[in-house]
Write an enzyme that holds these catalytic residues in place. Structure first.
Site, PDB file in Angstrom:
ATOM      1  N   THR A  56       1.497 -14.809   7.874  1.00  0.00           N
ATOM      2  CA  THR A  56       2.588 -13.982   7.904  1.00  0.00           C
ATOM      3  C   THR A  56       2.015 -13.130   8.682  1.00  0.00           C
ATOM      4  O   THR A  56       1.493 -12.121   8.675  1.00  0.00           O
ATOM      5  CB  THR A  56       2.703 -14.167   6.618  1.00  0.00           C
ATOM      6  OG1 THR A  56       2.693 -14.981   5.932  1.00  0.00           O
ATOM      7  CG2 THR A  56       4.060 -12.719   6.422  1.00  0.00           C
ATOM      8  N   LYS A  83       0.273  -5.651   2.749  1.00  0.00           N
ATOM      9  CA  LYS A  83       0.548  -6.299   4.109  1.00  0.00           C
ATOM     10  C   LYS A  83       1.444  -7.126   3.794  1.00  0.00           C
ATOM     11  O   LYS A  83       2.497  -6.853   5.169  1.00  0.00           O
ATOM     12  CB  LYS A  83       0.019  -7.389   4.675  1.00  0.00           C
ATOM     13  CG  LYS A  83      -0.395  -7.958   5.984  1.00  0.00           C
ATOM     14  CD  LYS A  83      -1.251  -8.942   6.620  1.00  0.00           C
ATOM     15  CE  LYS A  83      -0.103 -10.285   6.531  1.00  0.00           C
ATOM     16  NZ  LYS A  83      -0.746 -11.452   6.372  1.00  0.00           N
ATOM     17  N   LYS A 121       9.714 -15.950   5.707  1.00  0.00           N
ATOM     18  CA  LYS A 121       9.001 -15.393   4.603  1.00  0.00           C
ATOM     19  C   LYS A 121       9.145 -14.119   3.680  1.00  0.00           C
ATOM     20  O   LYS A 121       9.601 -13.898   2.965  1.00  0.00           O
ATOM     21  CB  LYS A 121       7.490 -16.154   5.184  1.00  0.00           C
ATOM     22  CG  LYS A 121       6.403 -15.175   4.536  1.00  0.00           C
ATOM     23  CD  LYS A 121       6.408 -16.022   3.063  1.00  0.00           C
ATOM     24  CE  LYS A 121       4.828 -16.222   2.349  1.00  0.00           C
ATOM     25  NZ  LYS A 121       4.010 -15.970   2.954  1.00  0.00           N
TER      26      LYS A 121
END
Length: 286
Positions: free
Chosen positions: A93, A236, A168
């Site tokens: 990601t 994150k 995502k």
């Protein structure tokens, strides 16, 4: 196919294993060589001491590493060693910015890059039941789709480079809101003197039902968070999408609020707790 896999953490280790079981010729690389050795002992294949050594002659290179800079480093090392026309599939990601950057870099050498972040967590990786959101060239996607199907239950190309990462981000926005709602609902139930399990049984078959409710309500009510997707990782991801929102003008008030709440969880010592630990900040002693 001849496939290289870089990054053998809790996700990458089982994902690479599914590739080997599917009959691909797999070579692996991990920054900590011990993990690569353990993988070869468990699944066969070979390991590379460097990303370039693992990627030598590979038709597909899959990555599942930590962040944007890790992706840049592995791609820079491995790209020249790949077979002509090879495709890099990045399951990390990352930002959409780095996905577009890597796609352009790969194209310069006649290779391709597909950003392919996943959802489903460690359990999904181990079961081979991940959901994969992809961005990149149609031909490159068509080449790698049957390969990554070894560990997926659903794969979809969302558009050009970066589209997988943007999708995502939507996934993480939705999860953040649902988990915060569950945390507040559970907290309210307790303050109201209700039995949390009875509440779950009453509402989990109606409009409030969700994967998070079915899989996290019980552990949240028990105060168990030593598993799952870590708060550090979620922060994150939220940082990446909040940066992207600054660029595209999206208003993400709830997401920014939940990100601050996760910072409170980190301050409680919950950096490696599951994301469902949002309830801990509400239940902490006053």
């Amino acid at each position: 196919m001849k496939v290289a896999f870089a990054g053998l953490g809790v996700m990458g280790f089982p994902m690479a294993g599914h590739l080997a079981r599917a009959g691909h010729e797999v070579s692996v690389y991990n920054r900590s060589p011990d993990k690569a050795r353990r993988w070869v002992e468990a699944h066969g294949g070979r390991m590379g001491e460097t990303a370039a050594e693992a990627a030598a002659g590979a038709q597909v290179l899959a990555l599942c590493v930590g962040n944007d800079d890790d992706v840049r480093q592995v791609v820079a090392q491995a790209l020249p060693a790949l077979a002509d026309g090879a495709v890099i599939v990045d399951h990390t990601t990352t930002s959409a910015v780095v996905a577009r950057e890597m796609a352009a870099l790969a194209a310069q050498s006649g290779r391709a890059f597909v950003d392919a972040p996943v959802s489903g967590g460690q359990a999904g990786a181990e079961a081979g039941q991940l959901t994969i959101m992809c961005g990149g060239d149609e031909a490159a996607f068509a080449k790698v789709e049957p390969v990554i199907a070894a560990y997926a239950k659903a794969i979809r190309r969302m558009g050009g480079p970066g589209a997988g990462q943007l999708t995502k981000m939507v996934n993480q926005i939705c999860i953040a809101g649902v988990v915060q709602g569950l945390a507040e609902g559970l907290h309210f139930a307790r303050r109201a003197g209700l039995d949390p399990q009875a509440v779950y049984e009453a509402i989990s078959k109606g409009a409030a039902q969700s994967w998070q409710m079915d899989n996290r309500w019980k552990t949240m009510s028990e105060g168990r968070f030593d598993f799952g997707f870590a708060v550090d990782w979620m922060r994150k991801d939220l940082g990446l999408l909040l940066d992207e929102a600054t660029r595209n003008g999206a208003t993400l008030e709830m997401t920014a609020m939940v990100d601050r709440f996760y910072a409170e969880v980190q301050a409680l010592g919950g950096a490696r707790w599951d994301t469902s630990s949002l309830v801990a900040r509400l239940e902490k002693p006053e």
